[in-house]
Design a protein around this motif. Sequence first.
Motif, PDB file in Angstrom:
ATOM      1  N   SER A  31       0.856  -1.184   0.000  1.00 43.38           N
ATOM      2  CA  SER A  31       0.000   0.000   0.000  1.00 43.38           C
ATOM      3  C   SER A  31       0.891   1.232   0.000  1.00 43.38           C
ATOM      4  N   LEU A  44      -1.025  -5.152   2.472  1.00 40.67           N
ATOM      5  CA  LEU A  44      -2.370  -5.601   2.803  1.00 40.67           C
ATOM      6  C   LEU A  44      -2.550  -7.060   2.398  1.00 40.67           C
ATOM      7  N   HIS A 272     -10.942   4.599   3.259  1.00 37.58           N
ATOM      8  CA  HIS A 272      -9.572   4.533   2.730  1.00 37.58           C
ATOM      9  C   HIS A 272      -9.388   3.274   1.885  1.00 37.58           C
ATOM     10  N   SER A 273      -9.893   2.162   2.363  1.00 39.37           N
ATOM     11  CA  SER A 273      -9.762   0.910   1.626  1.00 39.37           C
ATOM     12  C   SER A 273     -10.357   1.034   0.229  1.00 39.37           C
ATOM     13  N   TYR A 274     -11.505   1.688   0.144  1.00 40.44           N
ATOM     14  CA  TYR A 274     -12.201   1.829  -1.136  1.00 40.44           C
ATOM     15  C   TYR A 274     -11.556   2.890  -2.019  1.00 40.44           C
ATOM     16  N   GLU A 277      -7.205   2.153  -1.877  1.00 37.06           N
ATOM     17  CA  GLU A 277      -6.714   0.808  -2.200  1.00 37.06           C
ATOM     18  C   GLU A 277      -7.574   0.101  -3.229  1.00 37.06           C
ATOM     19  N   GLU A 279     -10.387  -1.417  -2.730  1.00 37.38           N
ATOM     20  CA  GLU A 279     -10.859  -2.665  -2.158  1.00 37.38           C
ATOM     21  C   GLU A 279     -12.131  -2.408  -1.343  1.00 37.38           C
ATOM     22  N   VAL A 281     -14.370  -3.568   1.558  1.00 38.91           N
ATOM     23  CA  VAL A 281     -14.294  -4.426   2.734  1.00 38.91           C
ATOM     24  C   VAL A 281     -15.377  -4.054   3.723  1.00 38.91           C
ATOM     25  N   ALA A 286     -11.667  -3.517   8.119  1.00 36.07           N
ATOM     26  CA  ALA A 286     -11.025  -2.207   7.979  1.00 36.07           C
ATOM     27  C   ALA A 286     -10.326  -1.746   9.247  1.00 36.07           C
ATOM     28  N   ILE A 289      -6.440  -0.902   8.996  1.00 38.63           N
ATOM     29  CA  ILE A 289      -6.242   0.372   8.310  1.00 38.63           C
ATOM     30  C   ILE A 289      -6.693   1.514   9.210  1.00 38.63           C
ATOM     31  N   LEU A 308      -6.889  -7.812   5.769  1.00 38.92           N
ATOM     32  CA  LEU A 308      -8.249  -7.418   5.375  1.00 38.92           C
ATOM     33  C   LEU A 308      -9.074  -8.701   5.363  1.00 38.92           C
ATOM     34  N   ARG A 311     -15.172  -9.211   3.000  1.00 36.78           N
ATOM     35  CA  ARG A 311     -15.814  -8.225   2.127  1.00 36.78           C
ATOM     36  C   ARG A 311     -17.340  -8.291   2.174  1.00 36.78           C
TER      37      ARG A 311
END
Length: 334
Positions: A31, A44, A272-274, A277, A279, A281, A286, A289, A308, A311
């Motif tokens: 990441s 990740l 942040h993941s979406y 990254e 992704e 989740v 999450a 993160i 992670l 999902r």
Amino acid sequence: MSASLPVTIEDIEAAGRRISGHVIATPLVASASLSKLCGVPVSLKLEHHQSTGSFKLRGATNAVLSLTTEERARGVIAASTGNHGRALAHAAKAEGAVATICMSQLVPTNKVTEIRRLGADVRIFGNSQDEAQEEVERLVAERGLVMVPPFDHPAIVAGQGTLGLEIATQMPDVAMVLVPISGGGLAAGVAAAIKARRPAVRVVGLTMERGAAMKASLAAGKPVLIEEQPSLADSLGGGIGLDNRVTFQMCRELLDDIILLTEAEIAAGMRHSYRQEREIVEGAAAVGIAALLAGKIKDIGGPIAVILSGRNVDMDLHLSVMNGETDPFREGVA
């Protein structure tokens, strides 16, 4: 590491051989954004890419494959906050067994629907994981079903530990592993595997402030009951069982810390993941993160692996969080 732990590195290695071909070895990807934030390499572990959408497939598959033919014929049963139920239903179906999954009314509808799609007999019972477990125990006594618990079982812990073996191989210089924690099956298994291969690595559990059962139990020195509350990290809900035989001891001996996250911090982790990254989740996945973004991870001494874990989020809920909602379950909203 104590030689008397209920799950050993040999158990985890055997589980890895057993479930090979039934689960995927998930990628560990760098990441750039989190590495820049932390000043050390951050990667990740994309365990949400498993076919059932979470790490739970490892433990459930190992447990089902460890049963005798007679035990599989009787059928398996478990209480679940969703992901274990989906994994067990999948693993049982693959081996020609029938799964019964008991869940509380707090389990999101999307998870219930998917478990039914896999052919499991779904029972909605009570308002907590502990109450759903009471229904499990009644059906075990009444029908002779084989209980496959979501976390407090050696075969489950060993299966989840295979994830730790992969991290140790994929990231030989890892200094810290961030792992979501609820009942402790994933955290115990990963910690046992990581510390057997890399004893100096710090393994830190992450969970929500609302109903942190393992954190409260470790503070009390014994398993305790806690009130289960709605949370973005719904998969981390539920108690650890007052008669816990496996994960409490392992988490007590192996984890370096457990850190709590607010709902707003978990929402920030999901965003942040979406956005950074790419992704999708669920809240429970999450938390690692989230802890990094919130500056709650201290004494960072080297590369970090962040798990992670799943999902399986309700997409309407995910959309609301992406649009700025920080606590959809606060009083008066949900």
